[in-house]
Design an enzyme around this catalytic site. Sequence first.
Site, mmCIF file in Angstrom:
data_model
loop_
_atom_site.group_PDB
_atom_site.id
_atom_site.type_symbol
_atom_site.label_atom_id
_atom_site.label_comp_id
_atom_site.label_asym_id
_atom_site.label_seq_id
_atom_site.Cartn_x
_atom_site.Cartn_y
_atom_site.Cartn_z
ATOM 1 N N ARG A 1 -76.737 5.034 11.513
ATOM 2 C CA ARG A 1 -78.021 5.162 10.818
ATOM 3 C C ARG A 1 -77.923 4.693 9.372
ATOM 4 O O ARG A 1 -78.537 5.254 8.475
ATOM 5 C CB ARG A 1 -78.537 6.599 10.882
ATOM 6 C CG ARG A 1 -78.720 7.133 12.280
ATOM 7 C CD ARG A 1 -79.751 6.331 13.079
ATOM 8 N NE ARG A 1 -79.804 6.807 14.449
ATOM 9 C CZ ARG A 1 -79.057 6.328 15.439
ATOM 10 N NH1 ARG A 1 -78.217 5.329 15.206
ATOM 11 N NH2 ARG A 1 -79.155 6.810 16.656
ATOM 12 N N SER B 1 -86.864 11.769 15.852
ATOM 13 C CA SER B 1 -85.744 12.583 15.368
ATOM 14 C C SER B 1 -85.839 12.747 13.856
ATOM 15 O O SER B 1 -85.773 11.764 13.126
ATOM 16 C CB SER B 1 -84.419 11.924 15.739
ATOM 17 O OG SER B 1 -84.291 11.802 17.138
ATOM 18 N N GLU C 1 -83.152 12.096 8.733
ATOM 19 C CA GLU C 1 -83.185 10.666 9.022
ATOM 20 C C GLU C 1 -84.480 10.060 8.496
ATOM 21 O O GLU C 1 -84.523 8.885 8.122
ATOM 22 C CB GLU C 1 -83.067 10.469 10.536
ATOM 23 C CG GLU C 1 -83.039 9.044 11.004
ATOM 24 C CD GLU C 1 -82.834 8.931 12.502
ATOM 25 O OE1 GLU C 1 -83.358 7.971 13.092
ATOM 26 O OE2 GLU C 1 -82.166 9.803 13.088
#
EC number: 1.3.1.98
Length: 368
Positions: free
Chosen positions: A164, A233, A329
Amino acid sequence: MHSNQNYSLKSSNSFNIKASCSRIYFPSSLAELQQLPDLSAGNTSDNFYILGEGSNTLFVEAQAPIIIQPKFNGISIVEQDDHFVVTVGAAENWHDLVCFCLEQGIYGLENLALIPGSVGAAPVQNIGAYGVEFADFCQEIQWYEFASETLHSLTKQACRFAYRDSIFKQERYNKGLITQVTFNFPKAWQANLSYAGLDTLAKESTAKQVMAQVIALRSSKLPDPKELPNAGSFFKNPIVNDADFAQLQQQYPKIPHFPQKNGEIKLAAGWLIDQAGLKGFRHGDVGVHQQQALVLVNYGSELGAEIISLAKYIQQKVAKKFSVSLIPEVRMITHKGERSFSSLSDLNPIENITVIGDSNSIRGSSDD
């Protein structure tokens, strides 16, 4: 170049949070990029945000910074002896690209089906799902630099992809924007069925069968943002060293874990949140999804700050139970531009709430 003033962003973010910006630009060519106001360091570099489809964005305040929403479209395919080279404009929809590739007999992205957002946003986060990451098929990124007003071609190695993460969140952060992505898809294809949920498929499964299974899995776990606003998410899956994991596993033998190449262990953030008793938790008009604890949902709030307070509450609960830190995130946007989650110190976690029963009910009390 098309632009607007006092532009509402409510329909431009999947949390459906009420926010507006003083000005938004929609560049679709190099010439239009060069017409943007000076965004190089030392000028307004902290007061703008590059917006894709808003599927990984949380507007923390009602006033957003200057918004740049690139509109580079188009897909081209070059077939080589043993691979396909596919070049895609940054504004193309990611899931549409996955479907397009499979229709053309180009395989590899099927595990990444139904991930919301634009193609240009994919390399920034190095999106991934079901055992596959964007970086696995990236060949080159075309990137526009604000300071020099020129386009640069960055190889996969130059992008420094990680979990990520990428150079676009590090050294090149806010110094330019992605206009185009080039992929390399080998013709020699084999289904990646390593992830739980896909391992029930036959080894001979086609790419379309894999994609259908991925779509079914994601649809069963994740709410449609059009029906229940969310950003997928919310937290990254935390990564711990083997010593810390050994302690956790001793206390929680069934803890889901995924060994990494460097010896570290990735944990399932959703499982941690669930075990903290927060799956289905709701406070006012925000909450944790009932099927997937990693997803925070908006039941009707217009305030990004309420999502932040919920996220901080979850972070505290997980840290207290597991001594593991959850890092969002989702990207946090204020009127001054993007800010880190930890820097939002003026927004406090939910207080005086105790989860009881099946975690879908709450009551006020002193929180120990």
